[in-house]
Write a protein that holds these residues in place. Structure first.
Motif, PDB file in Angstrom:
ATOM      1  N   GLU A 193      54.497  35.033  50.578  1.00 29.67           N
ATOM      2  CA  GLU A 193      55.603  34.451  51.345  1.00 29.67           C
ATOM      3  C   GLU A 193      55.121  33.876  52.670  1.00 29.67           C
ATOM      4  OE1 GLU A 193      58.305  37.728  51.537  1.00 29.67           O
ATOM      5  OE2 GLU A 193      59.158  37.329  49.533  1.00 29.67           O
ATOM      6  N   ALA A 194      53.977  34.377  53.169  1.00 31.87           N
ATOM      7  CA  ALA A 194      53.426  33.880  54.435  1.00 31.87           C
ATOM      8  C   ALA A 194      52.630  32.595  54.254  1.00 31.87           C
ATOM      9  CB  ALA A 194      52.549  34.947  55.080  1.00 31.87           C
ATOM     10  N   GLY A 195      52.408  32.176  53.009  1.00 26.21           N
ATOM     11  CA  GLY A 195      51.735  30.904  52.781  1.00 26.21           C
ATOM     12  C   GLY A 195      50.313  30.988  52.271  1.00 26.21           C
ATOM     13  N   ALA A 196      49.859  32.181  51.886  1.00 24.99           N
ATOM     14  CA  ALA A 196      48.512  32.282  51.324  1.00 24.99           C
ATOM     15  C   ALA A 196      48.402  31.407  50.075  1.00 24.99           C
ATOM     16  CB  ALA A 196      48.187  33.737  50.973  1.00 24.99           C
ATOM     17  N   ALA A 197      47.262  30.770  49.913  1.00 21.47           N
ATOM     18  CA  ALA A 197      47.050  29.906  48.743  1.00 21.47           C
ATOM     19  C   ALA A 197      46.624  30.707  47.525  1.00 21.47           C
ATOM     20  CB  ALA A 197      45.995  28.854  49.048  1.00 21.47           C
ATOM     21  N   CYS A 198      46.127  31.921  47.759  1.00 19.58           N
ATOM     22  CA  CYS A 198      45.622  32.748  46.655  1.00 19.58           C
ATOM     23  C   CYS A 198      45.693  34.210  47.078  1.00 19.58           C
ATOM     24  CB  CYS A 198      44.176  32.339  46.341  1.00 19.58           C
ATOM     25  SG  CYS A 198      43.406  33.224  44.958  1.00 19.58           S
ATOM     26  N   LEU A 199      45.901  35.091  46.118  1.00 20.76           N
ATOM     27  CA  LEU A 199      45.897  36.534  46.352  1.00 20.76           C
ATOM     28  C   LEU A 199      44.705  37.127  45.632  1.00 20.76           C
ATOM     29  CD1 LEU A 199      49.673  37.293  45.634  1.00 20.76           C
ATOM     30  CD2 LEU A 199      48.620  36.694  47.839  1.00 20.76           C
ATOM     31  N   ARG A 200      43.945  37.950  46.315  1.00 21.42           N
ATOM     32  CA  ARG A 200      42.825  38.649  45.674  1.00 21.42           C
ATOM     33  C   ARG A 200      43.303  40.048  45.338  1.00 21.42           C
ATOM     34  NH1 ARG A 200      39.621  43.375  45.421  1.00 21.42           N
ATOM     35  NH2 ARG A 200      37.448  42.856  45.040  1.00 21.42           N
ATOM     36  N   ILE A 201      43.404  40.353  44.044  1.00 17.20           N
ATOM     37  CA  ILE A 201      43.913  41.649  43.609  1.00 17.20           C
ATOM     38  C   ILE A 201      43.153  42.119  42.372  1.00 17.20           C
ATOM     39  CG2 ILE A 201      46.248  41.192  44.456  1.00 17.20           C
ATOM     40  CD1 ILE A 201      47.093  40.707  41.536  1.00 17.20           C
ATOM     41  N   ASN A 202      43.318  43.387  42.077  1.00 16.97           N
ATOM     42  CA  ASN A 202      43.042  43.945  40.765  1.00 16.97           C
ATOM     43  C   ASN A 202      44.390  44.391  40.216  1.00 16.97           C
ATOM     44  OD1 ASN A 202      40.341  43.564  40.844  1.00 16.97           O
ATOM     45  ND2 ASN A 202      39.761  45.710  41.015  1.00 16.97           N
ATOM     46  N   PRO A 203      44.985  43.638  39.290  1.00 20.41           N
ATOM     47  CA  PRO A 203      46.339  43.979  38.828  1.00 20.41           C
ATOM     48  C   PRO A 203      46.487  45.433  38.388  1.00 20.41           C
ATOM     49  CG  PRO A 203      45.685  41.850  37.977  1.00 20.41           C
ATOM     50  CD  PRO A 203      44.469  42.432  38.628  1.00 20.41           C
ATOM     51  N   GLY A 204      45.437  45.974  37.787  1.00 21.71           N
ATOM     52  CA  GLY A 204      45.522  47.343  37.297  1.00 21.71           C
ATOM     53  C   GLY A 204      45.493  48.393  38.388  1.00 21.71           C
ATOM     54  N   ASN A 205      45.170  47.988  39.616  1.00 23.75           N
ATOM     55  CA  ASN A 205      45.043  48.949  40.714  1.00 23.75           C
ATOM     56  C   ASN A 205      46.231  48.941  41.659  1.00 23.75           C
ATOM     57  OD1 ASN A 205      42.564  49.635  39.742  1.00 23.75           O
ATOM     58  ND2 ASN A 205      41.394  48.472  41.230  1.00 23.75           N
ATOM     59  N   ILE A 206      47.286  48.173  41.346  1.00 20.53           N
ATOM     60  CA  ILE A 206      48.404  48.099  42.290  1.00 20.53           C
ATOM     61  C   ILE A 206      49.645  48.810  41.764  1.00 20.53           C
ATOM     62  CG2 ILE A 206      47.610  46.003  43.417  1.00 20.53           C
ATOM     63  CD1 ILE A 206      49.531  44.388  41.779  1.00 20.53           C
ATOM     64  N   GLY A 207      49.452  49.631  40.750  1.00 19.68           N
ATOM     65  CA  GLY A 207      50.550  50.477  40.311  1.00 19.68           C
ATOM     66  C   GLY A 207      51.138  50.069  38.980  1.00 19.68           C
ATOM     67  N   SER A 208      52.434  50.252  38.852  1.00 19.43           N
ATOM     68  CA  SER A 208      53.133  50.095  37.585  1.00 19.43           C
ATOM     69  C   SER A 208      53.227  48.633  37.164  1.00 19.43           C
ATOM     70  CB  SER A 208      54.554  50.666  37.711  1.00 19.43           C
ATOM     71  OG  SER A 208      55.297  49.887  38.636  1.00 19.43           O
ATOM     72  N   ALA A 209      53.626  48.434  35.904  1.00 19.46           N
ATOM     73  CA  ALA A 209      53.827  47.083  35.387  1.00 19.46           C
ATOM     74  C   ALA A 209      54.897  46.353  36.190  1.00 19.46           C
ATOM     75  CB  ALA A 209      54.229  47.149  33.910  1.00 19.46           C
ATOM     76  N   ALA A 210      55.883  47.086  36.684  1.00 16.85           N
ATOM     77  CA  ALA A 210      56.945  46.471  37.486  1.00 16.85           C
ATOM     78  C   ALA A 210      56.389  45.907  38.785  1.00 16.85           C
ATOM     79  CB  ALA A 210      58.035  47.497  37.784  1.00 16.85           C
ATOM     80  N   ARG A 211      55.452  46.626  39.384  1.00 18.61           N
ATOM     81  CA  ARG A 211      54.847  46.143  40.626  1.00 18.61           C
ATOM     82  C   ARG A 211      53.977  44.916  40.368  1.00 18.61           C
ATOM     83  NH1 ARG A 211      53.057  51.630  43.967  1.00 18.61           N
ATOM     84  NH2 ARG A 211      55.197  52.275  44.512  1.00 18.61           N
ATOM     85  N   VAL A 212      53.237  44.934  39.269  1.00 23.26           N
ATOM     86  CA  VAL A 212      52.443  43.759  38.908  1.00 23.26           C
ATOM     87  C   VAL A 212      53.352  42.555  38.749  1.00 23.26           C
ATOM     88  CG1 VAL A 212      50.947  42.712  37.151  1.00 23.26           C
ATOM     89  CG2 VAL A 212      50.607  45.105  37.815  1.00 23.26           C
ATOM     90  N   LYS A 213      54.487  42.770  38.083  1.00 24.50           N
ATOM     91  CA  LYS A 213      55.432  41.667  37.872  1.00 24.50           C
ATOM     92  C   LYS A 213      55.965  41.136  39.199  1.00 24.50           C
ATOM     93  CE  LYS A 213      59.585  40.327  35.285  1.00 24.50           C
ATOM     94  NZ  LYS A 213      60.152  39.546  36.399  1.00 24.50           N
ATOM     95  N   GLU A 214      56.234  42.020  40.139  1.00 26.46           N
ATOM     96  CA  GLU A 214      56.744  41.572  41.439  1.00 26.46           C
ATOM     97  C   GLU A 214      55.720  40.681  42.149  1.00 26.46           C
ATOM     98  OE1 GLU A 214      59.078  44.055  44.138  1.00 26.46           O
ATOM     99  OE2 GLU A 214      58.833  45.693  42.679  1.00 26.46           O
ATOM    100  N   VAL A 215      54.444  41.061  42.085  1.00 28.86           N
ATOM    101  CA  VAL A 215      53.395  40.258  42.729  1.00 28.86           C
ATOM    102  C   VAL A 215      53.255  38.910  42.020  1.00 28.86           C
ATOM    103  CG1 VAL A 215      50.937  40.114  43.265  1.00 28.86           C
ATOM    104  CG2 VAL A 215      52.153  42.271  43.594  1.00 28.86           C
ATOM    105  N   VAL A 216      53.259  38.939  40.692  1.00 29.47           N
ATOM    106  CA  VAL A 216      53.144  37.696  39.919  1.00 29.47           C
ATOM    107  C   VAL A 216      54.330  36.790  40.215  1.00 29.47           C
ATOM    108  CG1 VAL A 216      53.159  36.710  37.599  1.00 29.47           C
ATOM    109  CG2 VAL A 216      51.698  38.675  38.109  1.00 29.47           C
ATOM    110  N   ASP A 217      55.522  37.353  40.270  1.00 25.46           N
ATOM    111  CA  ASP A 217      56.714  36.552  40.565  1.00 25.46           C
ATOM    112  C   ASP A 217      56.602  35.910  41.948  1.00 25.46           C
ATOM    113  OD1 ASP A 217      57.804  37.148  38.127  1.00 25.46           O
ATOM    114  OD2 ASP A 217      59.174  38.697  38.877  1.00 25.46           O
ATOM    115  N   ALA A 218      56.069  36.672  42.923  1.00 27.99           N
ATOM    116  CA  ALA A 218      55.902  36.130  44.269  1.00 27.99           C
ATOM    117  C   ALA A 218      54.868  35.008  44.278  1.00 27.99           C
ATOM    118  CB  ALA A 218      55.481  37.239  45.233  1.00 27.99           C
ATOM    119  N   ALA A 219      53.804  35.193  43.502  1.00 29.75           N
ATOM    120  CA  ALA A 219      52.774  34.152  43.406  1.00 29.75           C
ATOM    121  C   ALA A 219      53.356  32.881  42.790  1.00 29.75           C
ATOM    122  CB  ALA A 219      51.589  34.654  42.588  1.00 29.75           C
TER     123      ALA A 219
END
Length: 378
Positions: A106-132
């Motif tokens: 939301e702050a304008g980053a062009a890319c997010l560096r993550i490990n999807p499996g390390n940020i918690g539940s499938a719901a949390r992964v979905k929230e990050v993907v939706d934001a991206a």
């Protein structure tokens, strides 16, 4: 075939792996796009002035994409100001907290560096993907031998190429399950052999862009050597779409080393390529100090051109024939200057460095003017 024309040297050709292209902000990564050079700030992201100042120095060195760490809410709060000030796309490294990913997007980053499996539940992964998706962010999956998942370490007994690749494929599936495909992947290790093997296996398994790096490579000299061996092997094999040289040195040094690596392989051209001898008792001037001074004073040159600095006439004339500007050491404090491979005039010790700098600047301006004329004609 003429030896002076690099385009007619088939033994120099590198056939790049075919990858699909994604966009990181306005910078294409993968496909037939140039291999991009990245680095990472080491200031507190919550201090936007210090971070922006460091980004400026990296921009001067030629960075294409820059990563900033966002471990806390204060960092993502400052990110909007940093993104506005940066001339290159910003990658937000959100560590393990999914909320930082949403805030960074939301702050304008062009890319997010993550490990999807390390940020918690499938719901949390979905929230990050939706934001991206909502904010036009790419994602960089960052697998690291030092932080492999516990189940993979138990399965394989230790970090190994197969474990890194399996981790990457698992993370990729998490994104693809949410119909997200704007991602690139890294499988980094500090061990050169491990990293090269993992990247080689992953390159055969996926078509996404690959981000190359030898992580925790070391200081400026040791880290440059390790990175050049590992990443150089991969780049020579055509693997890699974007690179970051990880050094215990200032970020702008990582950028310079990255460009030197790509220039050595003929994959990018930026600035002055210096050909110089190690010096010996035959040298007609202090080669080591002269090269150090010239490299420092010519950092502002972005136009691709070549300069040879040789201490004597043993190899000097031959090297000078292959460069735009050359100088060879002579007797009595007088040295021969070559322009476009041809002997042109002499210069004396006291005027040598200033004279060479002026010649390089003039040649760069000439090349730029010619390029502009061609563009105008088209």
């Amino acid at each position: 075939m003429t030896a002076s024309n690099p385009s007619l040297r088939p033994w120099r050709d590198i056939e790049r792996r075919k990858s699909r292209q994604i966009m990181v902000g306005n910078v294409p990564v993968g496909g037939d796009a140039p291999i991009t050079v990245q680095t990472m700030t080491n200031t507190l992201t919550s201090d936007p002035k210090a971070t922006i100042d460091q980004i400026r120095r990296c921009e001067e060195a030629g960075v294409d994409i820059i990563r900033v760490s966002c471990p806390d809410v204060e960092s993502t709060a400052a990110l909007k100001q940093i993104v506005r000030a940066s001339q290159v796309p910003i990658v937000a490294d959100i560590h393990f907290h999914y909320k930082r990913g949403i805030e960074a997007a939301e702050a304008g980053a062009a890319c997010l560096r993550i490990n999807p499996g390390n940020i918690g539940s499938a719901a949390r992964v979905k929230e990050v993907v939706d934001a991206a998706k909502a904010n036009g962010c790419a994602i960089r999956i960052g697998v690291n031998a030092g932080s492999l998942e516990k189940d993979l370490l138990e399965k394989y007994g230790e970090p190994c190429p197969e474990a890194l690749v399996e981790s990457a494929l698992d993370h990729i599936k998490l994104l693809q399950d949410h119909d997200f495909h704007e991602f690139k992947v890294a499988v980094k290790a500090s061990d050169v052999f491990l990293a090269v093997a993992a990247y080689s296996q992953l390159a055969d398994a996926v078509d996404c862009p690959l981000h190359l790096g030898i992580t925790e490579a070391g200081g400026l000299i040791g880290g440059t050597v390790k990175s050049s061996i590992g990443m150089g092997n991969l780049l020579w094999a055509g693997i890699g779409d974007t690179i970051r040289v990880s050094l215990s040195a200032e970020p702008e040094e990582e950028v310079r080393v990255g460009y030197e690596m790509l220039k050595a392989l003929g994959l990018r051209t930026r600035g002055v390529r210096v050909v110089s001898c190690p010096s010996c008792a035959r040298q007609g001037f202090d080669v080591i100090r002269t090269v150090q001074t010239l490299e420092e004073r010519l950092q502002h040159i972005r136009t691709p051109l070549s300069l040879s600095v040789l201490g004597c006439v043993v190899n000097g004339p031959g090297e000078a024939r292959e460069t735009d500007i050359g100088i060879t050491g002579g007797g009595a404090g007088k040295h021969m200057v070559y322009l476009s491979g041809v002997t042109d005039h002499h210069v004396e010790d006291n005027d040598m460095v200033d004279h060479i700098v002026k010649l390089v600047e003039a040649k760069a301006a000439e090349i730029e003017a010619a390029s502009e004329q061609v563009e105008a004609a088209e």
